[in-house]
Write an enzyme that holds these catalytic residues in place. Sequence first.
Site, PDB file in Angstrom:
ATOM      1  N   ARG A 178       0.834  -1.208   0.000  1.00 43.52           N
ATOM      2  CA  ARG A 178       0.000   0.000   0.000  1.00 43.52           C
ATOM      3  C   ARG A 178       0.864   1.252   0.000  1.00 43.52           C
ATOM      4  O   ARG A 178       0.564   2.227  -0.688  1.00 43.52           O
ATOM      5  CB  ARG A 178      -0.935  -0.026   1.212  1.00 43.52           C
ATOM      6  CG  ARG A 178      -1.946   1.101   1.202  1.00 43.52           C
ATOM      7  CD  ARG A 178      -3.012   0.891   2.243  1.00 43.52           C
ATOM      8  NE  ARG A 178      -2.484   0.962   3.597  1.00 43.52           N
ATOM      9  CZ  ARG A 178      -3.178   0.624   4.691  1.00 43.52           C
ATOM     10  NH1 ARG A 178      -4.419   0.191   4.579  1.00 43.52           N
ATOM     11  NH2 ARG A 178      -2.637   0.726   5.877  1.00 43.52           N
ATOM     12  N   LYS A 219      -2.693   6.321   1.546  1.00 43.73           N
ATOM     13  CA  LYS A 219      -2.504   6.706   2.942  1.00 43.73           C
ATOM     14  C   LYS A 219      -1.489   7.843   2.976  1.00 43.73           C
ATOM     15  O   LYS A 219      -0.285   7.624   2.970  1.00 43.73           O
ATOM     16  CB  LYS A 219      -2.027   5.503   3.754  1.00 43.73           C
ATOM     17  CG  LYS A 219      -2.423   5.612   5.214  1.00 43.73           C
ATOM     18  CD  LYS A 219      -2.294   4.280   5.931  1.00 43.73           C
ATOM     19  CE  LYS A 219      -2.673   4.414   7.377  1.00 43.73           C
ATOM     20  NZ  LYS A 219      -4.124   4.482   7.599  1.00 43.73           N
ATOM     21  N   GLU A 272     -16.342   6.171   3.987  1.00 45.18           N
ATOM     22  CA  GLU A 272     -15.675   5.672   5.196  1.00 45.18           C
ATOM     23  C   GLU A 272     -15.608   6.802   6.211  1.00 45.18           C
ATOM     24  O   GLU A 272     -16.187   7.865   6.020  1.00 45.18           O
ATOM     25  CB  GLU A 272     -14.295   5.114   4.858  1.00 45.18           C
ATOM     26  CG  GLU A 272     -13.328   6.124   4.284  1.00 45.18           C
ATOM     27  CD  GLU A 272     -11.887   5.587   4.248  1.00 45.18           C
ATOM     28  OE1 GLU A 272     -11.475   4.879   5.174  1.00 45.18           O
ATOM     29  OE2 GLU A 272     -11.177   5.913   3.287  1.00 45.18           O
TER      30      GLU A 272
HETATM   31  C1  LIG Z   1      -5.259   3.676   7.775  1.00 48.49           C
HETATM   32  C2  LIG Z   1      -6.645   3.963   7.351  1.00 48.49           C
HETATM   33  C3  LIG Z   1      -7.675   3.010   7.470  1.00 48.49           C
HETATM   34  C4  LIG Z   1      -7.481   1.673   8.137  1.00 48.49           C
HETATM   35  O1  LIG Z   1      -6.579   0.865   7.461  1.00 48.49           O
HETATM   36  P1  LIG Z   1      -5.912  -0.383   8.174  1.00 48.49           P
HETATM   37  O2  LIG Z   1      -4.930  -0.874   7.158  1.00 48.49           O
HETATM   38  O3  LIG Z   1      -6.980  -1.365   8.429  1.00 48.49           O
HETATM   39  O4  LIG Z   1      -5.282   0.104   9.419  1.00 48.49           O
HETATM   40  C5  LIG Z   1      -8.923   3.344   6.995  1.00 48.49           C
HETATM   41  N1  LIG Z   1      -9.185   4.555   6.439  1.00 48.49           N
HETATM   42  C6  LIG Z   1      -8.226   5.485   6.322  1.00 48.49           C
HETATM   43  C7  LIG Z   1      -8.565   6.784   5.701  1.00 48.49           C
HETATM   44  C8  LIG Z   1      -6.920   5.226   6.760  1.00 48.49           C
HETATM   45  O5  LIG Z   1      -5.982   6.175   6.642  1.00 48.49           O
END
Ligand SMILES: *Cc1c(COP(=O)(O)O)cnc(C)c1O
Length: 348
Positions: free
Chosen positions: A83, A185, A221
Amino acid sequence: MVEKKDIEWGKLGFAYQPTDLSYVSIYKDGEWGEGTLTPDHTVTLSECSGILHYCQEVFEGLKAYTTKSGDIVCFRPDQNAKRMHNSALRLCMPPFPEDRFVDAVEKVVKANAAWVPPFGSGATLYVRPLMFATGEVIGVSPATEYQFRIFVTPVGPYYTGGVKPVKVRISEYDRAAPHGTGNIKAGLNYAMSMKAGVEAHEGGYADNLYLDPQTRTYVEESGGANFLFVDKDGKLVVPQSFTDSILPSVTRRSLVEVAKSYLGMEVVERPVKFQEVRDGEFVEAGMCGTAAVISPVGEVDEGDKHYVLASGMEEVGPVMKKLRETLTGIQSGKLEDKFNWVHKIDVD
Ligand SMILES: *Cc1c(COP(=O)(O)O)cnc(C)c1O
Protein backbone atom coordinates in the site's frame (compact mmCIF):
# COMPACT_ATOMS: atom_id res chain seq x y z
CA MET A 1 15.04 -13.15 26.48
CA VAL A 2 15.14 -9.39 26.20
CA GLU A 3 14.48 -7.60 29.45
CA LYS A 4 11.35 -5.48 29.06
CA LYS A 5 11.18 -1.79 29.86
CA ASP A 6 9.64 -0.88 33.18
CA ILE A 7 6.30 0.36 31.88
CA GLU A 8 2.78 -0.05 33.22
CA TRP A 9 1.63 -1.56 29.93
CA GLY A 10 -2.04 -1.63 30.83
CA LYS A 11 -2.04 2.09 31.58
CA LEU A 12 -0.53 3.27 28.32
CA GLY A 13 -2.65 5.56 26.18
CA PHE A 14 -2.14 6.44 22.54
CA ALA A 15 0.70 8.94 22.79
CA TYR A 16 4.12 9.14 21.20
CA GLN A 17 7.04 8.08 23.31
CA PRO A 18 10.48 7.76 21.70
CA THR A 19 12.04 4.30 22.01
CA ASP A 20 15.63 3.13 21.53
CA LEU A 21 16.08 3.14 17.78
CA SER A 22 14.34 4.24 14.60
CA TYR A 23 15.06 3.11 11.05
CA VAL A 24 16.08 5.56 8.34
CA SER A 25 16.96 5.28 4.67
CA ILE A 26 17.72 8.19 2.39
CA TYR A 27 16.85 8.56 -1.27
CA LYS A 28 19.39 10.55 -3.24
CA ASP A 29 20.90 10.50 -6.74
CA GLY A 30 18.08 8.27 -7.94
CA GLU A 31 18.38 5.47 -5.39
CA TRP A 32 17.54 4.41 -1.86
CA GLY A 33 20.50 4.23 0.49
CA GLU A 34 21.36 1.15 2.51
CA GLY A 35 19.35 2.17 5.56
CA THR A 36 20.33 2.09 9.19
CA LEU A 37 19.04 2.11 12.73
CA THR A 38 19.48 5.41 14.53
CA PRO A 39 19.01 6.69 18.09
CA ASP A 40 18.23 10.12 16.63
CA HIS A 41 14.45 10.61 16.66
CA THR A 42 14.58 14.06 15.09
CA VAL A 43 14.67 15.21 11.48
CA THR A 44 16.47 18.31 10.24
CA LEU A 45 15.05 19.81 7.08
CA SER A 46 15.71 22.67 4.68
CA GLU A 47 13.01 25.30 4.89
CA CYS A 48 12.54 24.62 1.19
CA SER A 49 11.92 20.86 1.55
CA GLY A 50 9.19 19.50 -0.67
CA ILE A 51 7.21 18.14 2.27
CA LEU A 52 6.80 21.63 3.74
CA HIS A 53 5.38 23.14 0.57
CA TYR A 54 3.78 20.60 -1.69
CA CYS A 55 3.04 17.93 0.88
CA GLN A 56 4.74 14.87 -0.55
CA GLU A 57 4.29 12.55 2.39
CA VAL A 58 2.83 9.07 2.80
CA PHE A 59 2.70 6.79 5.81
CA GLU A 60 1.61 3.44 7.18
CA GLY A 61 0.49 2.05 10.50
CA LEU A 62 0.73 -1.47 11.87
CA LYS A 63 1.41 -3.08 15.19
CA ALA A 64 3.87 -5.53 16.66
CA TYR A 65 2.82 -7.54 19.69
CA THR A 66 3.53 -10.69 21.66
CA THR A 67 1.55 -13.88 21.07
CA LYS A 68 0.52 -16.39 23.67
CA SER A 69 3.55 -18.54 22.88
CA GLY A 70 5.84 -15.56 23.43
CA ASP A 71 6.66 -14.78 19.81
CA ILE A 72 6.96 -11.19 18.67
CA VAL A 73 4.91 -10.80 15.52
CA CYS A 74 3.24 -8.27 13.30
CA PHE A 75 0.20 -8.64 11.08
CA ARG A 76 0.47 -8.76 7.25
CA PRO A 77 3.32 -6.25 6.91
CA ASP A 78 3.57 -7.13 3.20
CA GLN A 79 0.19 -5.45 2.74
CA ASN A 80 1.44 -2.24 4.31
CA ALA A 81 4.53 -2.43 2.09
CA LYS A 82 2.39 -2.75 -1.02
CA ARG A 83 0.00 0.00 0.00
CA MET A 84 2.84 2.40 0.76
CA HIS A 85 4.30 1.58 -2.65
CA ASN A 86 1.00 2.58 -4.27
CA SER A 87 0.66 5.67 -2.09
CA ALA A 88 4.16 6.83 -3.05
CA LEU A 89 3.54 6.40 -6.78
CA ARG A 90 0.37 8.50 -6.56
CA LEU A 91 2.36 11.41 -5.10
CA CYS A 92 5.27 11.03 -7.56
CA MET A 93 7.58 9.73 -4.85
CA PRO A 94 10.10 6.89 -5.40
CA PRO A 95 8.57 3.80 -3.77
CA PHE A 96 10.58 2.14 -1.05
CA PRO A 97 11.12 -1.49 -2.18
CA GLU A 98 8.46 -3.75 -0.63
CA ASP A 99 10.86 -6.47 0.53
CA ARG A 100 13.06 -3.83 2.15
CA PHE A 101 10.01 -2.37 3.87
CA VAL A 102 9.25 -5.69 5.57
CA ASP A 103 12.92 -6.17 6.40
CA ALA A 104 13.08 -2.68 7.95
CA VAL A 105 9.96 -3.36 10.04
CA GLU A 106 11.65 -6.51 11.34
CA LYS A 107 14.89 -4.69 12.10
CA VAL A 108 13.29 -1.83 13.99
CA VAL A 109 10.96 -4.07 16.00
CA LYS A 110 13.83 -6.39 16.86
CA ALA A 111 15.96 -3.41 17.94
CA ASN A 112 13.14 -2.31 20.22
CA ALA A 113 12.10 -5.75 21.51
CA ALA A 114 12.25 -4.39 25.07
CA TRP A 115 9.41 -2.06 24.13
CA VAL A 116 7.08 -4.73 22.75
CA PRO A 117 4.34 -5.15 25.36
CA PRO A 118 3.97 -8.61 26.91
CA PHE A 119 1.13 -10.95 25.95
CA GLY A 120 -2.09 -10.29 27.80
CA SER A 121 -1.40 -6.61 28.52
CA GLY A 122 -3.64 -5.50 25.65
CA ALA A 123 -0.91 -3.02 24.70
CA THR A 124 1.00 -3.16 21.41
CA LEU A 125 4.03 -1.61 19.80
CA TYR A 126 2.69 0.75 17.17
CA VAL A 127 4.88 0.79 14.06
CA ARG A 128 4.79 3.94 11.95
CA PRO A 129 6.60 3.88 8.60
CA LEU A 130 6.63 7.23 6.81
CA MET A 131 8.23 8.78 3.79
CA PHE A 132 8.58 12.44 2.87
CA ALA A 133 10.29 14.83 0.46
CA THR A 134 13.42 16.36 1.97
CA GLY A 135 14.77 17.76 -1.30
CA GLU A 136 14.40 21.47 -2.00
CA VAL A 137 11.67 22.51 -4.41
CA ILE A 138 10.34 25.96 -5.05
CA GLY A 139 8.66 25.48 -8.43
CA VAL A 140 5.96 22.83 -8.16
CA SER A 141 7.53 19.49 -9.00
CA PRO A 142 8.46 16.23 -7.29
CA ALA A 143 11.52 16.55 -5.04
CA THR A 144 14.66 14.59 -5.86
CA GLU A 145 15.50 13.62 -2.27
CA TYR A 146 13.41 11.71 0.26
CA GLN A 147 13.61 10.06 3.61
CA PHE A 148 11.96 6.78 4.60
CA ARG A 149 11.73 6.25 8.34
CA ILE A 150 10.10 3.85 10.73
CA PHE A 151 9.62 4.67 14.35
CA VAL A 152 7.86 2.57 16.96
CA THR A 153 6.04 3.60 20.11
CA PRO A 154 4.21 1.51 22.72
CA VAL A 155 0.47 2.16 22.92
CA GLY A 156 -2.23 0.97 25.26
CA PRO A 157 -5.29 -1.11 24.45
CA TYR A 158 -7.82 0.72 22.27
CA TYR A 159 -10.68 -0.35 24.49
CA THR A 160 -10.08 -0.45 28.21
CA GLY A 161 -13.57 -0.92 29.64
CA GLY A 162 -14.70 -3.46 27.01
CA VAL A 163 -15.86 -2.80 23.45
CA LYS A 164 -18.67 -0.23 23.36
CA PRO A 165 -20.73 0.96 20.39
CA VAL A 166 -20.04 4.49 19.19
CA LYS A 167 -22.03 7.20 17.46
CA VAL A 168 -21.00 8.76 14.17
CA ARG A 169 -22.47 11.58 12.12
CA ILE A 170 -22.79 12.33 8.45
CA SER A 171 -20.27 15.03 7.62
CA GLU A 172 -21.07 18.11 5.62
CA TYR A 173 -17.42 18.08 4.54
CA ASP A 174 -15.73 15.68 2.16
CA ARG A 175 -12.65 13.73 3.15
CA ALA A 176 -11.33 13.30 -0.38
CA ALA A 177 -12.05 14.43 -3.92
CA PRO A 178 -13.61 12.07 -6.48
CA HIS A 179 -10.70 10.20 -8.09
CA GLY A 180 -8.35 12.21 -5.87
CA THR A 181 -6.12 10.79 -3.15
CA GLY A 182 -8.70 9.18 -0.85
CA ASN A 183 -7.41 5.72 -1.77
CA ILE A 184 -3.84 6.34 -0.56
CA LYS A 185 -2.50 6.71 2.94
CA ALA A 186 -1.16 10.25 2.93
CA GLY A 187 -1.05 12.94 5.58
CA LEU A 188 -2.78 15.33 3.21
CA ASN A 189 -6.05 13.37 3.57
CA TYR A 190 -5.86 13.84 7.31
CA ALA A 191 -5.26 17.58 6.98
CA MET A 192 -8.35 17.66 4.77
CA SER A 193 -10.56 15.98 7.34
CA MET A 194 -9.16 17.41 10.57
CA LYS A 195 -11.71 20.20 10.96
CA ALA A 196 -14.55 17.78 10.38
CA GLY A 197 -13.03 15.39 12.90
CA VAL A 198 -12.60 18.04 15.58
CA GLU A 199 -16.18 19.24 15.10
CA ALA A 200 -17.49 15.67 15.27
CA HIS A 201 -15.65 15.10 18.55
CA GLU A 202 -16.98 18.38 19.94
CA GLY A 203 -20.46 17.13 19.11
CA GLY A 204 -19.89 13.90 21.03
CA TYR A 205 -19.28 11.69 18.00
CA ALA A 206 -16.51 9.15 17.59
CA ASP A 207 -16.01 10.13 13.97
CA ASN A 208 -17.66 11.27 10.74
CA LEU A 209 -19.23 9.06 8.15
CA TYR A 210 -18.25 10.57 4.81
CA LEU A 211 -20.52 10.13 1.84
CA ASP A 212 -19.22 9.82 -1.70
CA PRO A 213 -17.78 13.19 -2.70
CA GLN A 214 -19.45 13.22 -6.11
CA THR A 215 -23.14 12.67 -5.36
CA ARG A 216 -23.27 12.56 -1.53
CA THR A 217 -25.43 9.48 -1.89
CA TYR A 218 -23.22 6.51 -1.03
CA VAL A 219 -21.42 5.56 2.16
CA GLU A 220 -17.64 5.85 1.94
CA GLU A 221 -15.68 5.67 5.20
CA SER A 222 -14.71 7.64 8.28
CA GLY A 223 -11.60 9.78 8.81
CA GLY A 224 -9.41 6.78 9.51
CA ALA A 225 -11.46 3.61 9.32
CA ASN A 226 -13.52 1.70 6.74
CA PHE A 227 -17.20 0.86 7.26
CA LEU A 228 -18.87 -2.53 7.37
CA PHE A 229 -22.57 -3.39 7.63
CA VAL A 230 -24.60 -6.46 8.36
CA ASP A 231 -27.94 -6.72 6.56
CA LYS A 232 -31.15 -8.40 7.76
CA ASP A 233 -30.14 -11.68 6.10
CA GLY A 234 -26.88 -11.74 8.04
CA LYS A 235 -24.73 -10.87 5.02
CA LEU A 236 -21.66 -8.73 5.48
CA VAL A 237 -22.05 -5.67 3.27
CA VAL A 238 -18.84 -3.81 2.44
CA PRO A 239 -19.09 -0.36 0.82
CA GLN A 240 -17.29 0.12 -2.49
CA SER A 241 -16.42 3.53 -3.87
CA PHE A 242 -17.30 4.38 -7.45
CA THR A 243 -15.10 7.47 -7.13
CA ASP A 244 -12.18 5.35 -5.88
CA SER A 245 -11.91 7.38 -2.70
CA ILE A 246 -11.96 4.70 0.03
CA LEU A 247 -8.64 3.73 1.57
CA PRO A 248 -8.02 -0.03 1.15
CA SER A 249 -7.88 -1.00 4.83
CA VAL A 250 -5.85 -4.12 5.60
CA THR A 251 -8.21 -4.83 8.49
CA ARG A 252 -11.28 -4.60 6.27
CA ARG A 253 -9.80 -6.87 3.60
CA SER A 254 -8.79 -9.34 6.32
CA LEU A 255 -12.27 -9.26 7.88
CA VAL A 256 -13.81 -10.03 4.48
CA GLU A 257 -11.64 -13.16 4.29
CA VAL A 258 -12.45 -14.04 7.90
CA ALA A 259 -16.18 -13.71 7.22
CA LYS A 260 -15.97 -15.97 4.17
CA SER A 261 -13.40 -18.57 5.18
CA TYR A 262 -13.68 -18.79 8.94
CA LEU A 263 -17.34 -17.94 9.50
CA GLY A 264 -18.88 -19.15 6.24
CA MET A 265 -20.70 -15.85 5.80
CA GLU A 266 -21.88 -14.36 2.57
CA VAL A 267 -20.03 -11.14 1.77
CA VAL A 268 -21.28 -8.52 -0.64
CA GLU A 269 -18.90 -5.77 -1.73
CA ARG A 270 -20.92 -3.08 -3.49
CA PRO A 271 -21.74 0.62 -3.40
CA VAL A 272 -23.98 1.20 -0.36
CA LYS A 273 -26.57 3.98 -0.48
CA PHE A 274 -26.92 6.01 2.68
CA GLN A 275 -30.67 5.69 2.09
CA GLU A 276 -30.30 2.04 3.09
CA VAL A 277 -29.06 3.17 6.49
CA ARG A 278 -31.96 5.64 6.78
CA ASP A 279 -34.38 2.86 5.84
CA GLY A 280 -33.05 0.58 8.58
CA GLU A 281 -31.81 -2.04 6.11
CA PHE A 282 -28.81 -2.85 8.31
CA VAL A 283 -28.88 -4.48 11.71
CA GLU A 284 -25.22 -3.85 12.58
CA ALA A 285 -22.48 -1.47 11.53
CA GLY A 286 -18.84 -1.10 12.40
CA MET A 287 -15.71 0.84 11.60
CA CYS A 288 -12.50 -1.08 11.10
CA GLY A 289 -8.81 -0.32 11.17
CA THR A 290 -5.57 -1.47 12.74
CA ALA A 291 -6.02 0.44 16.00
CA ALA A 292 -9.47 -0.74 17.08
CA VAL A 293 -9.89 -3.77 14.75
CA ILE A 294 -13.66 -3.10 14.83
CA SER A 295 -15.52 -0.29 16.55
CA PRO A 296 -19.20 -1.17 16.55
CA VAL A 297 -21.40 1.70 15.40
CA GLY A 298 -24.71 1.95 17.24
CA GLU A 299 -26.07 5.17 15.79
CA VAL A 300 -25.61 7.36 12.74
CA ASP A 301 -26.86 10.94 12.91
CA GLU A 302 -27.68 13.13 9.96
CA GLY A 303 -28.39 16.65 11.17
CA ASP A 304 -31.11 16.23 13.79
CA LYS A 305 -32.16 12.82 12.50
CA HIS A 306 -30.95 9.81 14.45
CA TYR A 307 -30.67 6.41 12.87
CA VAL A 308 -30.12 3.72 15.49
CA LEU A 309 -28.93 0.33 14.28
CA ALA A 310 -30.88 -2.70 15.56
CA SER A 311 -27.84 -3.68 17.65
CA GLY A 312 -28.18 -0.34 19.47
CA MET A 313 -25.84 1.66 21.67
CA GLU A 314 -25.58 -0.78 24.58
CA GLU A 315 -24.21 -3.97 23.09
CA VAL A 316 -21.91 -5.03 20.29
CA GLY A 317 -23.96 -6.83 17.64
CA PRO A 318 -23.34 -10.59 17.37
CA VAL A 319 -21.75 -10.50 13.92
CA MET A 320 -19.34 -7.65 14.68
CA LYS A 321 -18.48 -9.43 17.92
CA LYS A 322 -17.77 -12.70 16.14
CA LEU A 323 -15.73 -11.01 13.41
CA ARG A 324 -13.71 -9.13 15.98
CA GLU A 325 -13.07 -12.20 18.12
CA THR A 326 -12.06 -14.29 15.13
CA LEU A 327 -9.59 -11.77 13.73
CA THR A 328 -8.06 -11.01 17.14
CA GLY A 329 -7.97 -14.78 17.78
CA ILE A 330 -5.92 -15.28 14.61
CA GLN A 331 -3.66 -12.37 15.55
CA SER A 332 -2.99 -13.64 19.06
CA GLY A 333 -2.36 -17.23 17.98
CA LYS A 334 -5.49 -18.60 19.64
CA LEU A 335 -6.99 -19.59 16.27
CA GLU A 336 -5.41 -21.25 13.26
CA ASP A 337 -3.67 -18.80 10.95
CA LYS A 338 -4.97 -20.29 7.68
CA PHE A 339 -3.55 -17.60 5.43
CA ASN A 340 -0.19 -17.08 7.08
CA TRP A 341 -1.02 -13.52 8.07
CA VAL A 342 0.91 -13.50 11.32
CA HIS A 343 4.48 -12.57 10.56
CA LYS A 344 7.01 -13.74 13.11
CA ILE A 345 9.98 -11.53 13.92
CA ASP A 346 13.06 -13.40 15.10
CA VAL A 347 14.32 -11.79 18.27
CA ASP A 348 17.04 -14.00 19.62
C1 LIG B 1 -5.26 3.68 7.77
C2 LIG B 1 -6.64 3.96 7.35
C3 LIG B 1 -7.67 3.01 7.47
C4 LIG B 1 -7.48 1.67 8.14
O1 LIG B 1 -6.58 0.87 7.46
P1 LIG B 1 -5.91 -0.38 8.17
O2 LIG B 1 -4.93 -0.87 7.16
O3 LIG B 1 -6.98 -1.37 8.43
O4 LIG B 1 -5.28 0.10 9.42
C5 LIG B 1 -8.92 3.34 6.99
N1 LIG B 1 -9.19 4.55 6.44
C6 LIG B 1 -8.23 5.48 6.32
C7 LIG B 1 -8.56 6.78 5.70
C8 LIG B 1 -6.92 5.23 6.76
O5 LIG B 1 -5.98 6.18 6.64
